[in-house]
Structure formats: C-alpha cells, structure tokens
Motif scaffolding. Structure first.
Motif, mmCIF file in Angstrom:
data_model
loop_
_atom_site.group_PDB
_atom_site.id
_atom_site.type_symbol
_atom_site.label_atom_id
_atom_site.label_comp_id
_atom_site.label_asym_id
_atom_site.label_seq_id
_atom_site.Cartn_x
_atom_site.Cartn_y
_atom_site.Cartn_z
ATOM 1 N N ALA A 314 -19.642 27.165 -20.393
ATOM 2 C CA ALA A 314 -18.807 25.964 -20.455
ATOM 3 C C ALA A 314 -17.828 25.915 -19.289
ATOM 4 C CB ALA A 314 -18.055 25.918 -21.787
ATOM 5 N N GLU A 315 -17.259 27.073 -18.961
ATOM 6 C CA GLU A 315 -16.314 27.116 -17.847
ATOM 7 C C GLU A 315 -17.044 26.940 -16.516
ATOM 8 O OE1 GLU A 315 -12.625 27.443 -15.808
ATOM 9 O OE2 GLU A 315 -13.279 26.801 -17.798
ATOM 10 N N GLN A 316 -18.232 27.505 -16.411
ATOM 11 C CA GLN A 316 -19.040 27.288 -15.202
ATOM 12 C C GLN A 316 -19.303 25.803 -14.990
ATOM 13 O OE1 GLN A 316 -22.618 29.621 -15.419
ATOM 14 N NE2 GLN A 316 -21.583 31.555 -14.953
ATOM 15 N N GLN A 317 -19.649 25.105 -16.073
ATOM 16 C CA GLN A 317 -19.919 23.679 -15.971
ATOM 17 C C GLN A 317 -18.660 22.907 -15.597
ATOM 18 O OE1 GLN A 317 -22.849 22.359 -15.975
ATOM 19 N NE2 GLN A 317 -22.147 20.237 -15.772
ATOM 20 N N ARG A 318 -17.519 23.333 -16.102
ATOM 21 C CA ARG A 318 -16.260 22.657 -15.769
ATOM 22 C C ARG A 318 -15.939 22.808 -14.290
ATOM 23 N NH1 ARG A 318 -10.311 22.756 -16.359
ATOM 24 N NH2 ARG A 318 -10.294 25.014 -16.183
ATOM 25 N N VAL A 319 -16.190 23.990 -13.721
ATOM 26 C CA VAL A 319 -15.968 24.202 -12.290
ATOM 27 C C VAL A 319 -16.869 23.270 -11.481
ATOM 28 C CG1 VAL A 319 -16.242 25.844 -10.397
ATOM 29 C CG2 VAL A 319 -15.140 26.575 -12.525
ATOM 30 N N ILE A 320 -18.132 23.137 -11.896
ATOM 31 C CA ILE A 320 -19.062 22.256 -11.191
ATOM 32 C C ILE A 320 -18.556 20.817 -11.215
ATOM 33 C CG2 ILE A 320 -21.383 21.248 -11.285
ATOM 34 C CD1 ILE A 320 -22.383 23.996 -12.263
ATOM 35 N N LEU A 321 -18.152 20.341 -12.388
ATOM 36 C CA LEU A 321 -17.679 18.959 -12.516
ATOM 37 C C LEU A 321 -16.410 18.721 -11.700
ATOM 38 C CD1 LEU A 321 -18.231 18.334 -16.342
ATOM 39 C CD2 LEU A 321 -19.591 17.439 -14.443
ATOM 40 N N CYS A 322 -15.496 19.699 -11.711
ATOM 41 C CA CYS A 322 -14.237 19.532 -10.987
ATOM 42 C C CYS A 322 -14.455 19.522 -9.471
ATOM 43 C CB CYS A 322 -13.255 20.633 -11.381
ATOM 44 S SG CYS A 322 -12.583 20.453 -13.052
ATOM 45 N N LEU A 323 -15.347 20.354 -8.977
ATOM 46 C CA LEU A 323 -15.630 20.359 -7.542
ATOM 47 C C LEU A 323 -16.350 19.076 -7.125
ATOM 48 C CD1 LEU A 323 -16.626 24.085 -6.967
ATOM 49 C CD2 LEU A 323 -14.605 22.922 -6.071
ATOM 50 N N GLU A 324 -17.284 18.608 -7.945
ATOM 51 C CA GLU A 324 -17.941 17.336 -7.641
ATOM 52 C C GLU A 324 -16.914 16.213 -7.569
ATOM 53 O OE1 GLU A 324 -20.855 16.793 -10.653
ATOM 54 O OE2 GLU A 324 -22.353 18.085 -9.699
ATOM 55 N N ALA A 325 -15.958 16.208 -8.513
ATOM 56 C CA ALA A 325 -14.924 15.167 -8.517
ATOM 57 C C ALA A 325 -14.041 15.273 -7.291
ATOM 58 C CB ALA A 325 -14.083 15.284 -9.796
ATOM 59 N N ALA A 326 -13.686 16.493 -6.888
ATOM 60 C CA ALA A 326 -12.823 16.687 -5.719
ATOM 61 C C ALA A 326 -13.468 16.141 -4.456
ATOM 62 C CB ALA A 326 -12.503 18.168 -5.544
ATOM 63 N N ILE A 327 -14.786 16.294 -4.349
ATOM 64 C CA ILE A 327 -15.505 15.796 -3.170
ATOM 65 C C ILE A 327 -15.583 14.274 -3.185
ATOM 66 C CG2 ILE A 327 -17.762 15.781 -2.036
ATOM 67 C CD1 ILE A 327 -18.089 18.677 -3.159
ATOM 68 N N ARG A 328 -15.821 13.709 -4.348
ATOM 69 C CA ARG A 328 -16.025 12.264 -4.448
ATOM 70 C C ARG A 328 -14.721 11.472 -4.338
ATOM 71 N NH1 ARG A 328 -20.247 12.197 -9.512
ATOM 72 N NH2 ARG A 328 -22.167 12.522 -8.328
ATOM 73 N N ARG A 329 -13.608 12.053 -4.736
ATOM 74 C CA ARG A 329 -12.344 11.307 -4.711
ATOM 75 C C ARG A 329 -12.051 10.720 -3.339
ATOM 76 N NH1 ARG A 329 -9.414 16.289 -7.543
ATOM 77 N NH2 ARG A 329 -10.182 15.961 -9.677
#
Length: 447
Positions: A314-329
C-alpha cells in the motif's frame, strides 16, 4: 527486518557546530565535459541537504542533465552536470558561492523551510495560500475579490491538477504599497476567498491561509497539493504515452527501497521529485539522474526517516501515485499566453474576467512584477479542458491588446475553425461566476 537508524535526532546546536567545522565545499568544473558544467558539492550531511542544493540550481534556472548523489553516512557528496536554458555551459562567477551560502551555517534549517511561506521578503508583502476544487472562472473570482478589497497582487503562482487548485499569492495594500497586517482586514480577506473557493461543490476541502514569511513558492505549492491529496484523484486527461512510469521495490540485502522513474524530460523535474520524497518523509541515500534526451531517467535508493525501507504494498503504491502527481502538476496543459503591460491595481481581475467571458480556463499561471511592469504567463484551455480555437485566442487578444497579450504556442493556429456566434459555454460559466460575486456583494457591470 532491522532498521538502520541515521542520526536524525542530533541537537540543532550540535548540527550547526558540525557544519561550521565542516563547511560545504563547492567546485565548478568546466574542463571535464564538453557539453555541461560539473558542479560538485561536498558537505556534512543533514536532512534536507539534497533538496536545498537542487532548489538553488532550480532557482538559478539551470538544466540538470545528469546527477550522481551519495549521502550515506555523515557526508554528502553530489555531482551535477548542468547547462543554462539554452544548453550552454556556465561561467564560474557566482555559482559556487550561491550554493555554499545555501548550505552554510547561516542557512535556514530544514525545519524552518517547512513552516514558512512565500518567496517574498516578510516586510514587503502579505502571503495568501489557497487550495480548493478547480473550476472555470475560479481565478477570475479570486482576483475580483482581491481587487474589490483594495489588494494589489504583486506576484502569484497557480497550479491545477486532478481537478484541484493551489495558489500562493503575494499582496500589498493598493494605497500604501505596504503589507496588510490588520487582523480584521485579513480575516475578511480570508473569509471572502474561502467563500469563493467553496462555491457550490467544495463545501469541505477548500482552504485559505494568510501569513507573512519566506520560502520557495514552488516548494510550498508541492506541499499544499500533497496535503490536499491531489494524488488520490483520477486524472482522465493524461494519455498513456505521457504518463510517468514509476516502479518501487525493496533491495533487501542493503535495506533500501529502490524507486525508478522514467518520463518525458522537462525543466525542474528533479526538484519536483525530490520535493515529494522529502514531503513524504523519505531520505535519499543514493541516486542517479540522466536527462540528456527527450526522456528522463531517475533512480533513488531511499529509506524512511526512521531508517526503514518501505514495508507494505500500500505504501509502495502511495509513493508511485505521489511521484506521478508531482510530475504532472507542473506539466503545462494548454496554450501559453504572455502578458506584459504597465502594472495597475485590478489588472489581473480584468484580464482573467476576459478569459472567463470567452470560455477560457486557466490551468497554470505565473504572475510577477518587475518595477512598474506586470509580466504574467497563463496556460489556458477551453472550459472542457480541450485546446482553444485560434479564433477565440485572437478575440481575447484584441480585447486585451494585441501588443500586450502574446501567444507563445503555435499549436493553436492549427486548430479547426470555430463556429460563428458567441461560445455558449463561456456564457454559462460567466453566469455561474457572476452569481458567486453577486452573493459576495462584488458584482459589477461587465458590459
């Protein structure tokens, strides 16, 4: 598995003593590479050192082509291959001095960076932070409220992502040019802006804050959008080809979690990913960054601040989602419009009103004031998030001024012809925005 615990509980004064005894050493090497300047940083290691160095390079508008990072133990050793915006090598004049100042004993601690707000000096401006649900016309409503409350916007930055908006706005009193510090007036500004942000749909998660302080605006925007959990929401507008590829796995033998990232390259990408890992309470021990073509590759060896690698899927998936969001912002959607004119109170209110009346939605904005000149950039789409037709852009330019508002994107000229008549969705969103302003007692005649 046992966790390796770094010395993160060292007393602040002892940490400062260590830095004074081992001041950072920065060297600028223009001889080792034909295509880039090498910036080498050696320093006593402390939490946040990597972010501070990358932030300095980011503030200097340098392009990081490669980076090799190592901070395992008590020492921090990094090498950055950088160029200027045009791809040229740098002069050695003040690069080393600026980085040394950022890491030296007089530099602000990492903890103060997290608490403070804004890039402007505390005695010059008042800072307003806004987060809420994005919608067409929102920025117009915000600037209309500030203009009516006799606030002059001297700088601002606005990001949108996954139907959320975050903005840091710097204001002064339009009569005195001084910061606004009256508690009653600040409370009224905050209350009216919160009403605008909530609108009809965002009754729960809109937020406003008014403060005085200093930090990096883009650093703060990442923190605000992360706190707003923009990474939790589905983004249907980004196609699979441009979607970042992020993988996370544990390297059990060494006690690290390894994060690999691949996506189209763009300026400030490294800053955005390091910001996010830092905000998520991870420490980067080793990293390799390669960004010499259209695609960027980043690899991080990280642990949580408690010394442990990631322990759950679950934490691995959260890191993936947060990094994807950081790039897209920061990925700019829409046509870039640049406005340069004599600054005046209400300028932003008028310009964004015209955008709204023509059915344009602002996805990102950068507002600055240079002397008496307003130098602003807006990224716009239509109200559905699609490219804006060239006829609409030209109509907006004619209304604002062809020499004042310029297009920095040729794609709009290739868009299909627009049907005759007024864009009906623009009128629809105009009436919705005017309803909000009317309820605030700020309704004006725009005919």
């Amino acid at each position: 598995m046992d966790c390796w615990s770094p010395s993160l509980t060292v007393d602040d004064e002892f940490e400062k003593l260590v830095i004074r005894m081992n001041p950072p050493r920065v060297t600028v090497d223009n001889a080792s590479s034909r295509t880039a300047t090498l910036i080498k940083v050696d320093s006593a290691n402390r939490r946040g050192s990597l972010l501070e160095v990358v932030q300095v390079l980011n503030d200097m508008d340098l392009i990081i082509r490669r980076a090799y990072i190592s901070s395992d133990g008590e020492w921090f050793m990094d090498v950055f291959h950088v160029t200027d915006q045009k791809g040229n090598k740098l002069s050695e004049d003040d690069v080393a001095e600026r980085i040394q100042q950022s890491l030296g004993p007089r530099a602000r601690s990492f903890r103060s960076l997290r608490r403070s707000v804004g890039v402007q000096a505390a005695n010059e401006h008042t800072t307003i932070e806004l987060t809420g649900r994005d919608r067409p016309g929102l920025l117009s409503e915000v600037f209309a409220v500030l203009a009516d409350l006799k606030c002059n916007v001297v700088a601002a930055e606005v990001w949108t992502h996954n139907s959320r908006m975050a903005s840091v706005v710097y204001i002064t009193d339009d009569e005195t040019g001084l910061p606004i510090d009256d508690p009653d007036r600040l409370a009224k500004i905050k209350q009216l802006l919160l009403y605008v942000l909530k609108g009809d749909r965002d009754k729960r998660s809109a937020n406003t804050a008014v403060s005085v302080g200093s930090t990096n605006t883009q650093r703060r925007l990442h923190q605000m959008m992360y706190a707003d959990r923009d990474y939790d929401m589905d983004s249907g507008s980004t196609n699979d080809r441009s979607k970042p590829l992020v993988t996370v796995e544990n390297f059990a033998d060494k006690g690290y979690t390894v994060v690999n990232l691949r996506c189209p390259d763009r300026p400030k990408l490294l800053f955005d990913t390091v910001c996010t890992l830092t905000d998520m309470q991870y420490v980067v021990f080793h990293a390799t960054v390669i960004a010499e073509g259209p695609e960027a590759y980043q690899e991080y060896y990280i642990r949580h601040v408690d010394g442990c690698p990631i322990s759950s899927e679950a934490e691995q998936q959260r890191v993936i989602l947060c990094l994807e969001a950081a790039i897209r912002r920061r990925t700019s959607e829409g046509i870039r419009l640049e406005l340069c004119s004599e600054d005046r109170v209400g300028l932003l209110s008028d310009v964004t009103r015209i955008f709204r009346e023509n059915g344009l939605s602002v996805t990102r904005a950068e507002v600055t004031t240079r002397g008496s000149q307003a130098v602003n950039a807006f990224y716009v789409t239509d109200s559905s998030g699609n490219p804006v037709k060239s006829e609409t852009i030209e109509a907006v330019r004619k209304e604002i001024g062809l020499t004042i508002l310029r297009v920095k994107d040729d794609a709009y000229s290739k868009s299909p012809p627009q049907e005759s008549g007024r864009f009906s969705l623009g009128n629809l969103f105009r009436s919705r925005s005017e309803k909000v302003l009317y309820n605030l007692g700020l309704m004006r005649s725009y005919s």
